[in-house]
Design a protein around this motif. Structure first.
Motif, PDB file in Angstrom:
ATOM      1  N   ARG A  92       0.825  -1.213   0.000  1.00 42.81           N
ATOM      2  CA  ARG A  92       0.000   0.000   0.000  1.00 42.81           C
ATOM      3  C   ARG A  92       0.857   1.260   0.000  1.00 42.81           C
ATOM      4  NH1 ARG A  92      -3.979   1.383  -2.183  1.00 42.81           N
ATOM      5  NH2 ARG A  92      -5.076  -0.478  -1.441  1.00 42.81           N
ATOM      6  N   SER A 147       1.347   3.049  -3.515  1.00 39.66           N
ATOM      7  CA  SER A 147       0.306   3.901  -4.102  1.00 39.66           C
ATOM      8  C   SER A 147       0.205   5.241  -3.382  1.00 39.66           C
ATOM      9  CB  SER A 147      -1.051   3.187  -4.086  1.00 39.66           C
ATOM     10  OG  SER A 147      -1.473   2.923  -2.764  1.00 39.66           O
ATOM     11  N   GLU A 158       3.150   7.393  -4.512  1.00 38.96           N
ATOM     12  CA  GLU A 158       2.911   7.881  -5.869  1.00 38.96           C
ATOM     13  C   GLU A 158       1.908   9.023  -5.891  1.00 38.96           C
ATOM     14  OE1 GLU A 158       1.678   4.372  -7.902  1.00 38.96           O
ATOM     15  OE2 GLU A 158       3.736   3.726  -8.384  1.00 38.96           O
ATOM     16  N   THR A 214      -6.611   4.232   0.666  1.00 41.56           N
ATOM     17  CA  THR A 214      -6.370   4.528  -0.747  1.00 41.56           C
ATOM     18  C   THR A 214      -5.927   5.973  -0.973  1.00 41.56           C
ATOM     19  OG1 THR A 214      -8.649   5.236  -1.103  1.00 41.56           O
ATOM     20  CG2 THR A 214      -8.171   2.877  -1.378  1.00 41.56           C
TER      21      THR A 214
END
Length: 242
Positions: free
Chosen positions: A42, A45, A48, A218
């Motif tokens: 995780r 992401s 990024e 997320t």
């Protein structure tokens, strides 16, 4: 609405307590280490996504001074995951302009892991797009004790006068001496405590606590949290503006 669409300043420095890996795996009937591996995945992401949200410094709490109390199997597994992350991500982080640093006491870590940490720090030292800091064997109280010892040594050596000890002198001896203080601290997994994380540095940070377990956290949720941060009015002890 994306953070970049709102007038205001995004948090330059975001610190995250990546909590809930073990529970994420347990909830699925899997070994805790499966959750830790998914949590490491995780990280990619979130790293990024960070620059696009205006984040220039990202500090992640990976392993605390208290985590040594966990089972030997889990501790060894975590150290293996850290080593594999460094080895697998070194080229990508370097290519994407990410500077990777580590904070915390290194003397208790495996020598091979220490060498990997030093190597990627050297390799990415010239990068400036995102400053990624990972806290391993880190505890805020331990950091303050180490800083106090350094101050005491400097006084004993005659290189620092006692009356010269101020906030700046102590801050200069912290692991984060070359980083700005965090603007925003996020903790995942529904816990609402700071767990000995960046105690000095987060004195005026904004906090966000989310029920999301770290492997499920997320970039979209990070975006939403950053958006809420931008809408806040930070007063640093001052009065509310008119």
């Amino acid at each position: 609405m994306a953070a970049k669409d709102i007038t205001g300043s995004a948090p330059a420095h975001v610190a995250i307590i990546m909590d809930g890996n073990g529970r994420w795996a347990t909830n699925r009937g899997w070994p805790r280490l499966v959750g830790h591996r998914r949590g490491a995945e995780r990280v990619r992401s979130i790293v990024e996504a960070a620059p696009g949200l205006g984040i220039r410094y990202l500090t992640l709490y990976a392993f605390s001074t208290e985590n040594w109390k966990r089972s030997t199997e889990e501790v060894i597994g975590l150290m293996t995951i850290f080593a594999r992350y460094i080895q697998s991500e070194a080229e990508r982080l370097s290519a994407e302009g990410v500077r990777l640093r580590f904070i915390g006491g290194r003397e208790r870590l495996d020598k091979k892991l220490q060498k990997l940490m030093a190597g990627i720090e050297e390799r990415t030292a010239g990068n400036d797009r995102l400053h990624l800091t990972v806290a391993i064997n880190y505890g805020g109280r331990d950091e303050l004790v180490r800083a106090a010892r350094n101050l005491a040594k400097d006084v004993a050596d005659g290189t620092l006068a006692p009356e010269a000890i101020d906030e700046a002198a102590l801050a200069a001896r912290l692991d984060t001496h070359d980083l700005p203080d965090p603007d925003l601290v996020i903790r995942t997994s529904g816990e609402t405590r700071i767990s000995n994380y960046l105690l000095w540095q987060s004195a005026y940070a904004e906090y966000e606590f989310t029920d999301t377990l770290w492997p499920d956290f997320t970039p979209a949720e990070l975006d939403a949290i950053v958006t809420r941060f931008i809408r806040r009015e930070r007063r640093f002890g001052g009065a509310l503006s008119a």
